[in-house]
Write an enzyme that holds these catalytic residues in place. Structure first.
Site: not given
Length: 382
Positions: A123, A336, A339-340, A363-366
């Site tokens: 599209f 998180q 961790g590493g 498809e449209g930002t926040s």
């Protein structure tokens, strides 16, 4: 789960879950590294009916409801987010507009092949200077005796390189602004239609995102979708359904994050016991599970409203903005907890974190979703 699934929906969920975890999950990390388009897997998805889920059987589709489609997308996204976005775009903004607005000719010529996965669709709406502001696009389609001549450049097109056809928007009458936009079905290989630059992306790396260039591209008149000037309505109605798809992807990816984090927390021992026993970790996991369930229910609500024939525009935007932002938070928390190790490509949460980031953008930002919701709740400004 609070939402009550019927037996057919449960069967579809189980079938897609088995397929996704056997076929897609083992290859997801490798495809992320190589950027390989999952063509063989898509062929199998086509055979299972996953590439024409909302298309009626008369056009070789599965003809299932939107809730079933959402369930399937969640399972595909859990296993491979790249495959999920290809499936979502193909179903919602390639099959969708051709089924809803296409002539019998377009349905016979293209929809049947799309629904079975013989063709992959894309599209093309976004342009270098026209993202959220659809009316500022510059692509033009000039009518001639041979049909329409399209000139313009589209950008950030999912499956742009690998698709066999694309639904393209272009102005047929610039003076009418958004009411002068029309939509066309253009096959790959049409003279004047070329694939431009392929983007090097943070995530979803097995799904190509490219520039599409139209230079005096001749499109037959019968490849016009709907009537001249219907392009904006076609795009907006297709994106409403697409937002349910993005919300579904978000839920599936977030569930993968939660499961990975829970598994790791049970196995990782620090200070003489599994970190899953520490209150700080337990509360993080509780919050993740709660947010995922809320997003899942918002998504099912929008899908059910669509199935009932109700206006679901605002509900789809609510599901999309909440689920996409939730997925980013959950991916952050999952990393998180690792961790590493979460920062290392050996662990899947590193990929999940990168894949999740785009969910609040495409498809449209926040910000656009909040505009849609506010218009529904308050009324339009000005």
């Amino acid at each position: 789960m609070a939402y009550q699934l019927n037996e057919e929906q449960k069967m579809i969920q189980a079938m897609v879950r088995d397929f996704a975890r056997e076929e897609l999950l083992p290859l997801a990390a490798q495809r992320d590294r190589t950027g390989e388009f999952p063509r063989e897997s898509l062929e199998k998805m086509g055979e299972l009916g996953l590439l024409g889920m909302n298309v009626p059987a008369e056009y070789h589709g599965a003809g299932v409801d939107t809730v079933s489609y959402s369930l399937a997308l969640q399972e595909i996204a859990y296993a491979c987010a790249s495959s999920a976005v290809i499936m979502s775009v193909h179903n919602s903004v390639a099959c969708g507009p051709i089924y809803l607005f296409g002539s019998d000719y377009l349905k016979e010529t293209y929809l049947k092949s799309l629904a079975t996965g013989q063709m992959i669709g894309s599209f093309a709406l976004t342009e270098p200077n026209a993202g959220s502001d659809t009316a500022s696009q510059q692509a033009k389609a000039v009518k001639s005796k041979k049909g329409y001549t399209i000139n313009g450049t589209k950008t950030f097109i999912t499956s742009g390189k690998s698709s066999d056809l694309t639904v393209v928007t272009a102005y047929t009458d610039k003076e009418k602004k958004h009411q002068g936009i029309s939509a066309f079905v253009v096959e790959k290989g049409t003279p004047g239609f070329v694939v431009g630059r392929e983007e090097d992306k943070m995530g979803l790396r097995a799904s190509d995102t490219t520039e599409l260039i139209f230079e005096d591209c001749q499109v037959p008149e019968e490849n016009l979708l709907g009537n001249e000037g219907d392009g904006f309505i076609i795009a907006m109605s297709s994106l409403d359904g697409g937002r349910i798809g993005i919300a579904s992807q978000s839920v599936g990816l977030a569930q993968a994050c939660l499961d990975a984090a829970t598994t790791y927390a049970r196995a990782r021992v620090q200070f003489g016991r599994p970190i899953s026993q520490f209150q700080g970790i337990r509360w993080m996991i509780a919050d993740m599970a709660t947010q995922i369930e809320a997003a899942r229910l918002l998504t099912f609500n929008a899908a059910a409203m669509k199935d009932r024939g109700e206006n679901f525009t605002s509900a789809a935007s609510m599901a999309k903005v909440f689920a996409s932002e939730m997925a980013n938070k959950v991916a952050y928390q999952a990393l998180q907890i690792h961790g590493g190790y979460g920062y290392i490509k050996e662990f899947p949460v590193e990929r999940y974190y990168r894949d999740a980031r785009v969910l609040t953008l495409y498809e449209g930002t926040s910000e656009i979703q909040r505009k849609v919701i506010a218009n529904h709740v308050i009324g339009r400004a000005g």
